[in-house]
Structure formats: C-alpha cells, structure tokens
Write a protein that holds these residues in place. Sequence first.
Motif, PDB file in Angstrom:
ATOM      1  N   UNK A 213      60.492   0.636  90.662  1.00 26.28           N
ATOM      2  CA  UNK A 213      61.878   0.661  90.199  1.00 26.28           C
ATOM      3  C   UNK A 213      62.076   1.514  88.957  1.00 26.28           C
ATOM      4  N   UNK A 214      61.000   2.048  88.376  1.00 32.93           N
ATOM      5  CA  UNK A 214      61.100   2.824  87.142  1.00 32.93           C
ATOM      6  C   UNK A 214      60.554   4.222  87.408  1.00 32.93           C
ATOM      7  N   UNK A 215      61.430   5.191  87.526  1.00 32.12           N
ATOM      8  CA  UNK A 215      61.013   6.551  87.844  1.00 32.12           C
ATOM      9  C   UNK A 215      60.202   7.176  86.726  1.00 32.12           C
ATOM     10  N   UNK A 216      60.340   6.667  85.506  1.00 29.32           N
ATOM     11  CA  UNK A 216      59.583   7.228  84.395  1.00 29.32           C
ATOM     12  C   UNK A 216      58.090   6.972  84.522  1.00 29.32           C
ATOM     13  N   UNK A 217      57.685   5.958  85.312  1.00 27.06           N
ATOM     14  CA  UNK A 217      56.265   5.653  85.473  1.00 27.06           C
ATOM     15  C   UNK A 217      55.641   6.395  86.647  1.00 27.06           C
ATOM     16  N   UNK A 218      56.413   7.254  87.323  1.00 25.60           N
ATOM     17  CA  UNK A 218      55.869   7.978  88.467  1.00 25.60           C
ATOM     18  C   UNK A 218      55.223   9.273  87.998  1.00 25.60           C
ATOM     19  N   UNK A 219      53.956   9.479  88.237  1.00 25.54           N
ATOM     20  CA  UNK A 219      53.361  10.797  87.970  1.00 25.54           C
ATOM     21  C   UNK A 219      53.733  11.774  89.084  1.00 25.54           C
ATOM     22  N   UNK A 220      53.267  12.964  88.965  1.00 25.65           N
ATOM     23  CA  UNK A 220      53.528  13.957  90.011  1.00 25.65           C
ATOM     24  C   UNK A 220      52.836  13.523  91.300  1.00 25.65           C
ATOM     25  N   UNK A 221      53.525  13.559  92.433  1.00 27.75           N
ATOM     26  CA  UNK A 221      52.914  13.091  93.688  1.00 27.75           C
ATOM     27  C   UNK A 221      51.779  14.000  94.133  1.00 27.75           C
ATOM     28  N   UNK A 222      50.844  13.387  94.835  1.00 30.08           N
ATOM     29  CA  UNK A 222      49.724  14.168  95.370  1.00 30.08           C
ATOM     30  C   UNK A 222      50.137  15.025  96.551  1.00 30.08           C
ATOM     31  N   UNK A 223      51.215  14.622  97.238  1.00 34.89           N
ATOM     32  CA  UNK A 223      51.717  15.390  98.382  1.00 34.89           C
ATOM     33  C   UNK A 223      53.208  15.141  98.492  1.00 34.89           C
ATOM     34  N   UNK A 224      53.928  16.152  98.938  1.00 39.52           N
ATOM     35  CA  UNK A 224      55.382  16.048  99.142  1.00 39.52           C
ATOM     36  C   UNK A 224      55.736  16.867 100.374  1.00 39.52           C
ATOM     37  N   UNK A 225      56.543  16.284 101.249  1.00 37.76           N
ATOM     38  CA  UNK A 225      56.945  16.948 102.492  1.00 37.76           C
ATOM     39  C   UNK A 225      58.455  16.867 102.643  1.00 37.76           C
ATOM     40  N   UNK A 226      59.014  17.813 103.361  1.00 41.40           N
ATOM     41  CA  UNK A 226      60.445  17.851 103.678  1.00 41.40           C
ATOM     42  C   UNK A 226      60.563  18.121 105.174  1.00 41.40           C
ATOM     43  N   UNK A 227      61.290  17.231 105.876  1.00 39.50           N
ATOM     44  CA  UNK A 227      61.424  17.315 107.327  1.00 39.50           C
ATOM     45  C   UNK A 227      62.888  17.177 107.691  1.00 39.50           C
TER      46      UNK A 227
END
Length: 482
Positions: free
Chosen positions: A257-271
């Motif tokens: 619920x806290x976006x500030x605690x999210x590091x950069x994702x290891x993978x990201x996809x767009x479909x």
Amino acid sequence: MSWPAEAGQDGQEQARGMLAAFRGQVYRCLGRRRDALFELADGVLCRPGRVHMLAELSLEPECRRGHGAVYDAVNAGQVQVARLRRALAGLPLPAWPDGRIRLAVDVSNWLRPDAGTSPDRLFCHCYGRGKGNAQLIPGWPYSLVAALEPGRTSWTLPLDAVRLGPADDATGVTAAQVRDVATRIIAAGHWRDGDPDILVVFDAGYDLTRLAWLLRDLPVEVLGRLRSDRVMYFPAPPRLPGTNGRPLRHGAALKLADERSWPAPAAATVTQASRYGTARAAAWGRLHQRLASRAGWEDHEGELPVVEGTLIRLHVDHLPGNRSPEPLWLWSSAEGTSAEQVDRAWQAFLRRFDLEHTFRFFKQVLGWTRPKLRDPAAADRWTWLIIACYAQLYLTRHLAGDIRLPWQRPCPPGRLTPARVRSGFRSIHQALPCLASAPKPGKPGPGRPPGSKNRHPATRHDVGKTITRDQPKRKPAGRRVK
C-alpha cells in the motif's frame, strides 16, 4: 484409466467411444441404487430446461424411476468417490501451448440457511447484489479443483470436490486436496519427469505461503492473489564480519500500500489485451512473508521457514463493468522474474475466473444446490453426480450440434458453451448403449398412519466451527495478568 490421445478411428467415432467408455466407468463407480443414480444423471443431462427439483427429473424419458426412487437413490445410494476421481483424472486434460497443466482452486457454497436439522453447516461468505453487501449465510462450502483451458472459454474440467467441515483446517484440507489431484494426474501419465511444474491458481483468501510450504515436495507452482495491505520482505542482507547477535532473517520491507517502499522492479512488461486494454506488470524476485507462530503455523515444529517467491503487480486500463480498476497483487512460489514468466503468471490468473462460469452452470442449469437435502452425505453424493454429468458434457462438446432458440446467437464452430452442448445431448444419448437395468414393478409403502404424529423429531444442529483445544492457549511470557 487413461484415455489414448491418438487412435486410428475417425474423430467423431473416437469422441463417441470415449464418451461411452467414461459412462461405463461412471456406472461402475456407483454402488447401492446404481441404476436409479445413473438414470438420474441422464435426466439431468437430457432435460430441456433448467433443473429445479429432483422430483421433476423422474418425468424425463431417460429416468424410468419414480420420484420416490429418485430421492431414495440420493439419500441412500452409494458413489465410490475414489474410483470416480481416478476416472476423472484419466480424461484428456486441456492442452496449453507450453505443455504446462493449469489448475484452479476455489470454494463454492451450497447455502442452507433454513435447514436447522442439517449438520456440519458453516457460515459461508457471500456477496450481495450491491457493492460491499457481503454477508455470512449458513451452508456447506465445497472446495473444487478444475483444469483450465487456454483462451476465452466457459469450459473447465472439474477433477475433485471436497466439502469443508466444521472441524477442518481450510488450508490443510486444500493442500491435501491439491496433493491428491496432482498425484492422480501424475499416475494417469499427464505429467512426466522433465515437464514444467503444474501451475495451481488461487484467489484471495488463501494462505499462499503455507500452501507452498505444504506442497514443496511436488512439482507444483502456487500462484494466488494477495490483499493490497500486505507487507512482504526481501532476503536478509549478508552478515558483516565481526557482527554479534542473532542473524537477520528478513531484509527490507515492501509495503503493497506504500509506493515509497517499492524499489525498481526486476522485470516490467506491457501487453495489449482486447478486454482489458493495456496491461502493465511489474515483478520483484525473492520476496517472502514474515510468519508468526499462530493460526496455521501454531503447531509448526522448529524455526518458521522463509518461503521465497515472486511478487507481481498488475494494472489494466479497464475491466468489464469497471472503468478504473485497482491494481492487482499476485505472488508465485516460483522464483523467476523473466518477462515470459511474469506474463504467464498473470495471464494464468485471469483464466482462473473461468471457474466462476462452471459454478454458475452447476447451480443455475444443472441444479446443483436446488435439492433440499438434510444429510450432508447426500449432498456429497449429489455433488459428485453433477460433476460426472459435467464431465460427460465436456466429452460431448465436439459431437453436439448448435441447437439454439430463435433469439440466441449462433456459436462459432468448436465454441459451443456447456448449455448449448446440453441442449443437444438427448440426440447423442439415443445412440449410446443403455447401461441401467429396467425398473422392477412396485408400489408405494403404507407411509405414516393417518392422524398419527411424528414422535421422533430430528436433531437440530448449531452452525459454525466446532474446534476445541485440548489445552488452553498459553499467554505470551512477560505480560502481566491483571
């Protein structure tokens, strides 16, 4: 038994032979009241409209027994469940392009709010028509496992059903159910060494970490949805030289619920999806839940485990009926953050909702929850009869024609829905061998003498859990009791 994938016969003849062989298996799985139960299933399949009660099935030509024999078969008959489970596991499973078997697990409730004399009822969580109108209604919850198909479809293949009792641990029962289904699939030859793991998809409400831990010795990947208020942890950092004290078991926290605690994702996809618009997925690897010695882990011996997996955040532009959906959080027990693995995970989760079509067809068309049965054993017997009926429709879908009403749209070839297949089952049934023996002539019993009263009223049962502890729960050390 397992069905051959290839045969030297024509496709229609092969499908008809497979249907006839499975019907023979179902007939041999029935014990007491075998003929009445089998003809009752044929009445369910051949009835033109929806099933509203058991008595009306005795009016169908395929059911040659009277309404008394129909109720007697459901209440006092016998279904050899273990044998029927093996017959279902031997059916050809849906084929996916990557060869991976995908199963879905969910609970559907048989509501019995007014059945005070029916034992083993629990408070079932149900959703009302309005938003946020969830309520608890007494009934029998059933956990079903079904094989999923690729693409948009309303077909699944139910493989198992277990009724949850008042003294059952839901997670433990579900893990044992999945274990039995996976074992039967392997025994039937659908999975061999070197094949990809069987993907089992769960919705929200399941303890995914405990399920992954209980199924860790099987070739099974657990995938499910998380609540948006969960907190996950990365692996603990390496211990520095010369550091004293107990080693850390958890690393940095990731609060959903806290976006500030999210590091950069290891993978990201767009479909790009036709029904959901743009689907954006982000994944983080090696995340785990911080466990505590309570609930399902209260009796765990030794140190609590650290079960790592992959966390996936999915956001789509729109849903059917919802133009601004909230993001979806998924957790998979498989460790891998490649783009292919991430897309496979969230696309398999979306296919899980095909099981809702099966539940709706069970209840609204086949009349699964229509009979007013008192005994839960009779409810189990009727449930397995409905599963056997649906499996016959599953085998008939390549044989049935598109029989529709004037106002219904035609279905494309090979895309018949379960209801359309059921509409044409009667014509196919006429070409199948008759397995049940003819009924013997009889007459109704005398019944209760006129004017007499029932001097043996049925026992009334409470609703809810009945788990009792052998020893009182100990209070944590260091807390003062006033």
